[in-house]
Design a protein around this motif. Structure first.
Motif, short mmCIF file in Angstrom:
data_model
loop_
_atom_site.label_atom_id
_atom_site.label_comp_id
_atom_site.label_asym_id
_atom_site.label_seq_id
_atom_site.Cartn_x
_atom_site.Cartn_y
_atom_site.Cartn_z
N GLY A 47 0.75 -1.24 0.00
CA GLY A 47 0.00 0.00 0.00
C GLY A 47 0.79 1.30 0.00
N VAL A 48 2.12 1.23 0.08
CA VAL A 48 2.92 2.46 0.06
C VAL A 48 3.14 2.89 -1.39
N PRO A 49 2.88 4.15 -1.74
CA PRO A 49 3.07 4.58 -3.13
C PRO A 49 4.53 4.57 -3.54
N VAL A 50 4.76 4.61 -4.84
CA VAL A 50 6.13 4.57 -5.38
C VAL A 50 6.97 5.70 -4.80
N LEU A 51 6.39 6.90 -4.70
CA LEU A 51 7.14 8.03 -4.15
C LEU A 51 7.58 7.74 -2.71
N GLY A 52 6.74 7.08 -1.94
CA GLY A 52 7.09 6.74 -0.57
C GLY A 52 8.30 5.83 -0.49
N VAL A 53 8.44 4.94 -1.47
CA VAL A 53 9.59 4.03 -1.51
C VAL A 53 10.84 4.75 -2.00
N LEU A 54 10.73 5.43 -3.15
CA LEU A 54 11.90 6.07 -3.74
C LEU A 54 12.43 7.22 -2.88
N ALA A 55 11.53 8.01 -2.31
CA ALA A 55 11.96 9.10 -1.44
C ALA A 55 12.63 8.56 -0.18
N LYS A 96 5.68 3.79 -16.64
CA LYS A 96 6.99 4.42 -16.81
C LYS A 96 6.93 5.92 -16.57
N LYS A 97 5.92 6.57 -17.14
CA LYS A 97 5.77 8.02 -16.95
C LYS A 97 5.53 8.36 -15.49
N SER A 98 4.70 7.56 -14.84
CA SER A 98 4.38 7.82 -13.43
C SER A 98 5.61 7.65 -12.55
N VAL A 99 6.37 6.58 -12.75
CA VAL A 99 7.57 6.35 -11.94
C VAL A 99 8.62 7.41 -12.22
N ASP A 100 8.78 7.79 -13.48
CA ASP A 100 9.74 8.86 -13.82
C ASP A 100 9.38 10.16 -13.10
N SER A 101 8.09 10.44 -13.02
CA SER A 101 7.64 11.64 -12.31
C SER A 101 7.98 11.54 -10.82
N ASP A 102 7.79 10.36 -10.24
CA ASP A 102 8.10 10.17 -8.82
C ASP A 102 9.60 10.26 -8.56
N VAL A 103 10.40 9.83 -9.52
CA VAL A 103 11.85 9.96 -9.38
C VAL A 103 12.24 11.43 -9.26
N LYS A 104 11.66 12.26 -10.11
CA LYS A 104 11.96 13.70 -10.05
C LYS A 104 11.54 14.30 -8.72
N ALA A 163 11.26 12.72 -5.85
CA ALA A 163 12.14 12.20 -4.79
C ALA A 163 13.49 12.92 -4.78
N LYS A 164 13.99 13.23 -5.96
CA LYS A 164 15.31 13.88 -6.05
C LYS A 164 15.25 15.33 -5.60
N THR A 165 14.12 16.00 -5.79
CA THR A 165 14.02 17.41 -5.44
C THR A 165 13.42 17.64 -4.05
N ASP A 166 12.94 16.58 -3.44
CA ASP A 166 12.34 16.70 -2.12
C ASP A 166 13.40 17.06 -1.07
N LEU A 219 14.34 5.79 -0.04
CA LEU A 219 15.68 5.37 -0.49
C LEU A 219 16.63 6.55 -0.54
N CYS A 220 16.11 7.71 -0.92
CA CYS A 220 16.95 8.91 -1.06
C CYS A 220 17.08 9.67 0.27
N GLY A 221 16.45 9.17 1.33
CA GLY A 221 16.54 9.84 2.62
C GLY A 221 15.75 11.14 2.69
N LYS A 222 14.64 11.22 1.94
CA LYS A 222 13.86 12.45 1.87
C LYS A 222 12.58 12.35 2.72
N LYS A 223 12.02 13.51 3.03
CA LYS A 223 10.88 13.55 3.96
C LYS A 223 9.60 12.98 3.39
#
Length: 422
Positions: free
Chosen positions: A152-160, A368-376, A378-381, A162-166
């Motif tokens: 149930g955790v969204p992709v952003l919750g996982v990738l962020a 792919k588009k959704s995950v790419d958006s979440d990557v961005k 996570a990196k800017t968070d 991993l990046c140590g973001k809030k």
């Protein structure tokens, strides 16, 4: 030794290592061929309620499970609706794409520390979770990203995370190995340590009489841990609703199963506990095995089970392991081409006329588009402040300030989050 003697010894040793590696790969190919042959015997039983050439549901059968101390095992046929099939396909594709993104973030040094990827093992996570009920629980090893998303955790919750973001699922405090959700107890960094914890969660299910079953997963490399045997003993002694699952990707770090285990029938390791061997590249087989376990452990209250789910990881043990020093690239490619859980499921959906190739391709593009958006994102968070490292240590803090690295290093404690597994 004389130089010529040393050269001869080195050559003999090298030949011995090469022979062992080739023999190991040959054994894996034999297993693969057997599994392919079994998979080919599985297939579509029939479809129903077609509309515009698309079926609303279909029945599938597949090869029998291997059983230990059981007269009957999970069903070898099942019904899959179109909606559920598309949902499962999207979920597995998302996990695969998410792990690819995690690998790229690691290479960019946006992810630090350990990072264990699960590409190739998606059918285990989606298959188990699709069979769970609201009261059932899961605890797993450090290879936890796929389960975290499926629980149930969204992709952003996982990738962020991993990046140590809030925006991470635990505010960037946990990283790759420590992610949690409702009824999901992680993500555990110590090899095999989650198994006795899983037995404890199963004890809680029985104590509270909530009817829940705990599924605790560990790798083939952890299967010989003493604490796992101890957990088996107590689970059987107390008749706990526990399913112990060896997630066998056939390599404990860089050591093949036949080199690290005297017995590779991991589903028989429980001895006095019944066991089942499952094809972990078949999401429907995993789902039905999960349903069987819930009926066995919860409805019939027969006690624990030991599962071995045979799977394969495409990446190395972790991102620091290239994964090619103990197996060949051809071996990995062979599994990708013949047993991949996602492409195999896609072929089933299309063959059963539950979906068209074009709409499955559209799902892949959308993911792919959704995950790419979440990557961005996570990196800017941003990261949490240093003071927040001491927040939410306790659900109910009765001790005042939180100690740092020294007795006089005291920090304020605040409760900013709501605990989900109390």
């Amino acid at each position: 030794l004389l130089p010529s003697t040393r050269n001869t010894d080195s050559q003999t040793f090298a030949e011995s290592v090469t022979f062992k590696m080739l023999a190991r790969q040959a054994r894996l190919l034999v297993r693969t061929a057997s599994q392919i042959e079994s998979s080919q015997s599985a297939g579509l039983i029939g479809t129903t309620n077609q509309s515009h050439g698309i079926a609303t549901e279909a029945s599938f059968d597949y090869h029998p499970y291997k059983l230990h101390h059981l007269d009957e095992g999970p069903a070898t046929s099942t019904v899959l609706t179109r909606d559920e099939g598309l949902r499962l396909y999207r979920e597995m594709v998302t996990i695969r794409r998410m792990e690819t993104a995690a690998a790229n973030l690691y290479k960019e040094k946006a992810v630090r520390g350990f990072c264990h990827l699960c590409s190739g093992q998606e059918a285990i996570y989606s298959g188990i979770v699709s069979g769970l009920r609201e009261q059932d629980s899961v605890i797993t090893s450090y290879r936890a990203h796929g389960f975290t998303y499926a629980m149930g955790v969204p992709v952003l919750g996982v990738l962020a995370e991993l990046c140590g973001k809030k925006s991470g699922v635990v505010r960037g405090k946990g990283g790759s190995m420590h992610m949690y959700a409702k009824n999901f107890y992680g993500g555990n960094g110590i090899v095999g340590a989650q198994v006795p914890l899983g037995a404890g969660i199963a004890f809680a299910h029985k104590y509270k009489e909530d009817g829940g079953v705990n599924f605790s997963l560990y790798g083939d490399g952890a299967a010989s841990q003493g604490q796992i045997s101890e957990a088996f003993n107590l689970a059987k002694l107390w008749n706990l609703p526990a399913v112990f699952i060896c997630e066998n990707n056939h390599y404990g770090m860089g050591t093949s199963e036949d080199r690290h285990s005297a017995s590779t029938d991991f589903y028989k390791r429980g001895d006095y506990i019944p066991g089942i061997h499952i094809d972990g590249m078949d999401i429907l087989a995993v789902r039905e095995a999960t349903r069987f376990a819930i009926d066995y452990c919860s409805v019939q209250q027969k006690g624990p089970l030991v599962y071995e789910i045979s799977t394969y990881r495409y990446h190395g043990h972790s991102m620091s392991d290239p994964g090619t020093s103990y197996r060949s690239r051809d071996e990995v490619q062979e599994v990708r081409q013949t047993r991949d859980p996602i492409t195999g499921f896609r072929d089933r959906l299309v063959g059963a006329e539950l979906a068209e190739v074009s709409e499955l391709k559209a799902i892949e593009i959308e993911v792919k588009k959704s995950v790419d958006s979440d990557v961005k994102k996570a990196k800017t968070d941003g990261e949490i402040g240093a003071e927040e490292l001491f927040y939410d240590v306790y659900e109910k803090n009765v001790g005042g300030k939180i100690r740092g690295i020294a007795p006089w290093d005291q920090h304020e404690h605040k409760k900013t989050q709501t605990a989900v597994n109390i």
